[in-house]
Structures are given as C-alpha cells and as structure tokens.
Design a protein around this motif. Structure first.
Motif, PDB file in Angstrom:
ATOM      1  N   SER A 146       0.819  -1.212   0.000  1.00  0.00           N
ATOM      2  CA  SER A 146       0.000   0.000   0.000  1.00  0.00           C
ATOM      3  C   SER A 146       0.852   1.261   0.000  1.00  0.00           C
ATOM      4  N   PRO A 161      -6.633  -6.979   2.256  1.00  0.00           N
ATOM      5  CA  PRO A 161      -7.658  -5.931   2.262  1.00  0.00           C
ATOM      6  C   PRO A 161      -8.201  -5.709   0.854  1.00  0.00           C
ATOM      7  N   ASP A 162      -9.225  -4.866   0.745  1.00  0.00           N
ATOM      8  CA  ASP A 162      -9.904  -4.664  -0.538  1.00  0.00           C
ATOM      9  C   ASP A 162      -9.018  -4.043  -1.605  1.00  0.00           C
ATOM     10  N   ASP A 163      -8.005  -3.271  -1.189  1.00  0.00           N
ATOM     11  CA  ASP A 163      -7.188  -2.568  -2.188  1.00  0.00           C
ATOM     12  C   ASP A 163      -6.005  -3.391  -2.680  1.00  0.00           C
ATOM     13  N   GLU A 165      -4.748  -6.745  -4.761  1.00  0.00           N
ATOM     14  CA  GLU A 165      -5.163  -7.777  -5.697  1.00  0.00           C
ATOM     15  C   GLU A 165      -4.124  -8.907  -5.699  1.00  0.00           C
ATOM     16  N   HIS A 281      -0.790  -3.880  -5.337  1.00  0.00           N
ATOM     17  CA  HIS A 281      -1.805  -2.903  -4.950  1.00  0.00           C
ATOM     18  C   HIS A 281      -2.599  -2.471  -6.173  1.00  0.00           C
ATOM     19  N   GLN A 282      -3.852  -2.098  -5.962  1.00  0.00           N
ATOM     20  CA  GLN A 282      -4.721  -1.702  -7.071  1.00  0.00           C
ATOM     21  C   GLN A 282      -4.134  -0.565  -7.902  1.00  0.00           C
TER      22      GLN A 282
END
Length: 306
Positions: A146, A161-163, A165, A281-282
């Motif tokens: 992140s 976490p959601d962010d 992949e 990370h996204q």
C-alpha cells in the motif's frame, strides 16, 4: 510546521526524503538519486526548515528517522507513487528503453525457483531494469504494498484488504529429502520411519511448529527437530552430510536434486499443498510498467513451479 503552499514547494524534496529514509545514509541516497552528496544535504536542509524538524539524526554511520519522519513516510510514499502513476497513465511502456527499479518481496524458496528464469527474461527484454528481492515479514506485506515500499509480493495465500489484488501462481506439494546414501533411501518411507528419524525445520520464526507438525499432532504423532534454521539451501547442505530428513516444497527439492547428493520421497502423511500467489496494490493497475512486469512475473514464476 509552516503553512502549506504547494506552489512554493519543490516536490523533488520528497523524493530525496524517501531516498534518505530507504538508505539511512546520505551518500547512498545520493547514489540512488544520481545526485551529489552536497545536493542531497541541501535538500535535507530545506526539508528540515519546511517541517521545523531534523527529520533524520546521525546514528552510528547512518541517519535514523525522527518520530515525525516515521509518521509521514507512508503518506509521502503513497503520494509519490500516485504522482508517478499519474504521469505514466496513457504512456506507452518500452521495456528495452526502461531503467526503473522494481521491488519484489519473496522468501528464499521463491527466489531460488523464480529469479533465474525471470532475470533471464528481463535481461533479454529490458536490460536496464533493476529488480530488488527482499524478505518482508508476512504481517507487513500488505502495508508495504500500500505504501509503495514494494511493488509485488510472492507468497502463500494470505488474507488481503480490498485494495490488494492477487493471482495464483501455482500449488506446491511437499516432499521429503534425505542424502543419497541414507539408511532409509532403499526402503519405503512410512509414517513410523518418518517420526523415528530426526528432522530439519526451516522457519523464519524463532519457535513454533511447522505445517508438518500440525498434521502430525492431529493424529497424535510428533517428530524430533534436531535443527531449526532460516532457509532451505542451508538445510539441504546439512541433510547431505547427516541422517536428518527435510520436508520442503517439491519444486525446490527438484531443483536441488539436479546437483546430486539427495533423494526425494513422498511425505507419509496428509499435508495440504502450498498455494502461492502474486500480490500487488490496485494502483499498480494504472502503471503500464508495473503491469508489464506483473505479466513477466506471472509467466516466469508459474512456469518455474510446474
């Protein structure tokens, strides 16, 4: 701290801040940025004035961050990566001309299996790219993805976490290795022989059981650990010279078997395979260079694990 006015702030100062934080040394930070040490020192002086804080203080031969520097570093890195991604959006990425530095978090097993084919590929397609492979504690991987401290991570299946992949690279079966003239090498390795032998356990943790021990404990069995060490290469050198057994991922064992001196046997108990994934990370999805490197990693790492 002075009032913020971005029109009067040189954003390159934060690039210097990040380099000093990463290197912990002004000389190495200057080398990383291809600047002179006086230029880096001057930039640090301007940052100190801007924040009204030393930011870095001498500690031995290096520079240790102050509490304020530690508090802002993650936000600085996220902002820098967002700026870099913004500049890269919509721009074509030409691997043969690129000279970026990318960072991968990987443990010794993945380094051993994946780096040779990956670097062979990168040297052909992008000879000026640099790849750094680091060992990052699993509890820190998501935070470092992140913050931009690492670009990718290759590891076992982890909660994310959601962010963040991820994509599977492959499944690793576990096997047992022993030296080629081991007393057990000409016999079937059953559970009784496995638990009677002495073993090497590879773990980055100071203590605690391995995955094999959890499986043994569920059936009321246990084994003797004669050596606990940090990496499989060292463990295999011990196995070659002793009667100790080592349980490890199959791909690694097969690679080392090419050098001779060991034999491979199935594990005589039910062990779940290791699911290995690549994480990013996204925001990396907006960077053509990172997406290109992701594809090279998926191809090289997945191919190496077959």
């Amino acid at each position: 701290m002075q009032d913020i006015n971005l029109s009067r702030v040189d954003l390159n100062l934060f690039v210097v801040f990040d380099a000093i934080y990463r290197e912990g040394n002004l000389t190495r930070a200057a080398e990383r940025l291809y600047l002179s040490q006086p230029a880096v020192s001057h930039a640090l002086a301007r940052l100190r004035e801007r924040f009204d804080d030393p930011l870095f203080e001498r500690s031995g031969k290096g520079m240790a961050p102050t509490p304020l520097a530690k508090a802002i570093v993650d936000r600085v890195r996220v902002a820098l990566q967002e700026l870099e991604s913004t500049l890269g959006e919509g721009l074509a990425f030409e691997p043969s001309q690129a000279s970026r530095v990318f960072t991968l978090a990987a443990r010794d097993m993945m380094e051993f299996i994946a780096l040779p084919p990956l670097l062979a590929n990168l040297q052909q397609q992008a000879p000026n790219i640099q790849l750094r492979s680091l060992r990052v504690p699993r509890r820190e991987i998501m935070q470092q993805l992140s913050s931009g401290q690492i670009d990718f991570a290759a590891d076992v299946l982890l909660p994310v976490p959601d962010d963040i992949e991820h994509q599977p690279l492959g499944r690793e079966a576990m096997v047992v290795t022993m030296r080629s003239d081991h007393p057990l090498q000409n016999t079937a390795l059953d559970l009784a022989a496995y638990t009677s032998a002495s073993h090497v356990l590879v773990s980055s943790r100071h203590e605690g059981p391995g995955v094999e021990d959890f499986a043994l404990n569920r059936s009321g069995q246990s084994r003797k650990i004669a050596l606990r060490c940090q990496n499989y290469y060292a463990a295999l050198q011990v196995v070659k010279d002793t009667d100790l057994l080592l349980t490890l991922p199959q791909s690694y064992a097969r690679q080392m078997q090419r050098n001779g001196g060991i034999v491979i046997r199935p594990v005589p108990l039910e062990l779940p395979p290791l699911d290995i994934h690549l994480y990013w990370h996204q925001k990396a999805n907006r960077d053509p260079a990172l997406m290109w490197l992701k594809q090279q990693m998926l191809t090289s790492l997945a191919g190496a694990m077959k």
